[in-house]
Design an enzyme around this catalytic site. Structure first.
Site, PDB file in Angstrom:
ATOM      1  N   LEU A  33      -2.838  -7.605   6.117  1.00 20.94           N
ATOM      2  CA  LEU A  33      -2.871  -6.356   6.883  1.00 20.94           C
ATOM      3  C   LEU A  33      -1.576  -6.075   7.637  1.00 20.94           C
ATOM      4  O   LEU A  33      -0.938  -6.978   8.164  1.00 20.94           O
ATOM      5  CB  LEU A  33      -4.043  -6.392   7.879  1.00 20.94           C
ATOM      6  N   GLU A  35       0.429  -2.456   9.888  1.00 19.79           N
ATOM      7  CA  GLU A  35       0.053  -1.314  10.737  1.00 19.79           C
ATOM      8  C   GLU A  35      -0.533  -0.138   9.964  1.00 19.79           C
ATOM      9  O   GLU A  35      -1.276   0.660  10.531  1.00 19.79           O
ATOM     10  CB  GLU A  35       1.251  -0.858  11.562  1.00 19.79           C
ATOM     11  N   GLY A  36      -0.179  -0.024   8.681  1.00 17.91           N
ATOM     12  CA  GLY A  36      -0.772   1.036   7.859  1.00 17.91           C
ATOM     13  C   GLY A  36      -2.275   0.858   7.763  1.00 17.91           C
ATOM     14  O   GLY A  36      -3.054   1.778   8.055  1.00 17.91           O
ATOM     15  N   HIS A  37      -2.684  -0.374   7.384  1.00 16.94           N
ATOM     16  CA  HIS A  37      -4.125  -0.659   7.302  1.00 16.94           C
ATOM     17  C   HIS A  37      -4.794  -0.455   8.658  1.00 16.94           C
ATOM     18  O   HIS A  37      -5.882   0.114   8.749  1.00 16.94           O
ATOM     19  CB  HIS A  37      -4.365  -2.121   6.904  1.00 16.94           C
ATOM     20  N   LYS A 149      -0.168   7.015   1.620  1.00 14.44           N
ATOM     21  CA  LYS A 149       0.896   6.239   0.983  1.00 14.44           C
ATOM     22  C   LYS A 149       0.578   6.097  -0.511  1.00 14.44           C
ATOM     23  O   LYS A 149       1.452   6.098  -1.359  1.00 14.44           O
ATOM     24  CB  LYS A 149       0.977   4.878   1.677  1.00 14.44           C
ATOM     25  N   GLN A 153      -4.129   7.467  -5.470  1.00 14.33           N
ATOM     26  CA  GLN A 153      -5.429   6.805  -5.243  1.00 14.33           C
ATOM     27  C   GLN A 153      -6.371   7.752  -4.493  1.00 14.33           C
ATOM     28  O   GLN A 153      -7.550   7.851  -4.812  1.00 14.33           O
ATOM     29  CB  GLN A 153      -5.209   5.519  -4.457  1.00 14.33           C
ATOM     30  N   ARG A 187       3.563  -5.527  -0.061  1.00 14.01           N
ATOM     31  CA  ARG A 187       4.539  -6.035  -1.030  1.00 14.01           C
ATOM     32  C   ARG A 187       5.975  -6.044  -0.495  1.00 14.01           C
ATOM     33  O   ARG A 187       6.857  -6.600  -1.151  1.00 14.01           O
ATOM     34  CB  ARG A 187       4.483  -5.207  -2.323  1.00 14.01           C
TER      35      ARG A 187
HETATM   36  P1  AMP Z   1      -4.075  -1.990   0.025  1.00 13.31           P
HETATM   37  O1  AMP Z   1      -4.443  -3.186   0.841  1.00 13.31           O
HETATM   38  O2  AMP Z   1      -2.644  -1.949  -0.370  1.00 13.31           O
HETATM   39  O3  AMP Z   1      -5.025  -1.727  -1.102  1.00 13.31           O
HETATM   40  O4  AMP Z   1      -4.247  -0.755   1.010  1.00 13.31           O
HETATM   41  C1  AMP Z   1      -5.473  -0.502   1.644  1.00 13.31           C
HETATM   42  C2  AMP Z   1      -5.436   0.869   2.247  1.00 13.31           C
HETATM   43  O5  AMP Z   1      -4.371   0.950   3.184  1.00 13.31           O
HETATM   44  C3  AMP Z   1      -5.170   1.953   1.195  1.00 13.31           C
HETATM   45  O6  AMP Z   1      -5.969   3.087   1.479  1.00 13.31           O
HETATM   46  C4  AMP Z   1      -3.711   2.242   1.389  1.00 13.31           C
HETATM   47  O7  AMP Z   1      -3.347   3.535   1.000  1.00 13.31           O
HETATM   48  C5  AMP Z   1      -3.577   2.071   2.889  1.00 13.31           C
HETATM   49  N1  AMP Z   1      -2.173   1.846   3.242  1.00 13.31           N
HETATM   50  C6  AMP Z   1      -1.321   0.954   2.686  1.00 13.31           C
HETATM   51  N2  AMP Z   1      -0.090   1.086   3.221  1.00 13.31           N
HETATM   52  C7  AMP Z   1      -0.167   2.098   4.126  1.00 13.31           C
HETATM   53  C8  AMP Z   1       0.768   2.720   5.011  1.00 13.31           C
HETATM   54  N3  AMP Z   1       2.038   2.334   5.060  1.00 13.31           N
HETATM   55  N4  AMP Z   1       0.334   3.726   5.784  1.00 13.31           N
HETATM   56  C9  AMP Z   1      -0.964   4.141   5.731  1.00 13.31           C
HETATM   57  N5  AMP Z   1      -1.887   3.585   4.930  1.00 13.31           N
HETATM   58  C10 AMP Z   1      -1.507   2.582   4.132  1.00 13.31           C
END
Ligand code: AMP
Length: 293
Positions: A33, A35-37, A149, A153, A187
């Site tokens: 995780l 800050e986006g998550h 982002k 999706q 990543r």
């Molecule tokens: P992931 O763990 O990469 O599958 O991401 C889980 C959720 O977090 C997905 O809805 C992504 O779009 C969202 N997410 C990932 N990176 C960001 C970010 N930088 N800003 C906002 N949401 C994000």
């Protein structure tokens, strides 16, 4: 925060929550995780009675030569962060729990997966909708939160909810970025120091493209070329795609009108980065996307 690892326990707990008439906000993730998550979880907390998050690195959405095995994982740290941000229930299943047997029924994403990442990663979005269908059935959320982002999706989830009548509100949340503009991503840890410095050029290139629209340009070909040229000059990464498409249909467009997505994917040595901007015909940024029940 309650941590649940089995499907049976999850179903029992969600039944209780539903019987109490709780509004349930759900944030699916693959963990590690950042800050986006956390911004998704925070938003879910302000709009619902309880927040459910899941962490599951879903093998079905990784291609044979992709990074499923090496995808970064840190359940202990994630658990602490989720608790701090106010998650009420954290679902942490393992692969065996989610997929005890080979899939006998598959969903296939059509139009919205024929472009962008769907084209470069065949089967990726089929894997995404497979896991989400299971999670939506299990959790039966009122609202689901996804980051813009991953704009494609969000468009695919929008289609899933419409096509299969999930009584769920979809909320697309603004992209959280580093100070230099790089979109936060699990990543990013794979980038070398040099690549990390170069990676800021993705956002800068998208901004340049958008600025053309602000200045009156409406031809996607010209905008896409400008973005590509900028990335070629500023990075050693290999451009996978730069495309400008109508959003959320993800159809080709010959002119910028209504909402469009300008999207980019660049392959660095150990990390493939994606980013995008959503904007209107005036080049005005659109930071949210939602679709009601
Ligand atoms: P992931 O763990 O990469 O599958 O991401 C889980 C959720 O977090 C997905 O809805 C992504 O779009 C969202 N997410 C990932 N990176 C960001 C970010 N930088 N800003 C906002 N949401 C994000």
């Amino acid at each position: 925060m309650k941590i649940i690892t089995s499907i049976q326990d999850m179903q029992a707990r969600m039944l209780l929550e539903m019987q109490q008439g709780k509004k349930i906000g759900f944030v699916p993730t693959m963990g590690f995780l950042h800050e986006g998550h956390l911004s998704l979880m925070e938003k879910a907390g302000t709009e619902n009675d309880i927040v459910v998050a899941s962490i599951f690195v879903n093998p079905l959405q990784f291609g044979p030569n992709e990074d499923f095995e090496t995808y970064p994982r840190d359940a202990q740290r994630d658990t602490k962060l989720a608790e701090e941000v106010g998650v009420d229930i954290l679902f942490l299943p393992n692969v065996k729990e989610m997929y005890p047997q080979k899939q006998q029924i598959k969903l296939q994403v059509t139009d919205r997966a024929d472009v962008l990442c769907g084209q470069s990663r065949p089967g990726h979005f089929d894997g995404v909708v497979a896991v989400l269908t299971k999670l939506f059935h299990l959790i039966q959320p009122t609202r689901v939160y996804f980051g813009l982002k991953d704009a494609q999706q969000v468009a695919v989830v929008d289609a899933l909810i419409q096509d299969y009548n999930f009584p769920i509100e979809l909320i697309g949340v603004p992209t959280v970025r580093e100070a230099d503009g790089l979109a936060k991503s699990s990543r990013n840890v794979y980038l070398s120091e040099t690549e990390r410095a170069q990676a800021a050029a993705l956002f800068a290139a998208l901004e340049k493209g958008r600025q053309l629209v602000v200045d009156g340009e409406s031809n996607p070909v010209i905008i896409v070329e400008e973005v590509k040229e900028y990335v070629k000059q500023k990075t050693n990464g290999k451009i996978d795609y730069v495309e400008l498409l109508a959003y959320p249909s993800l159809t080709k467009t010959t002119t910028v009108k209504q909402m469009v997505v300008l999207a980019i994917a660049v392959q660095f040595q150990h990390a493939r980065l994606i980013d995008n901007l959503l904007f209107n015909e005036k080049g005005e940024i659109i930071t949210t996307f939602s679709r009601g029940k």
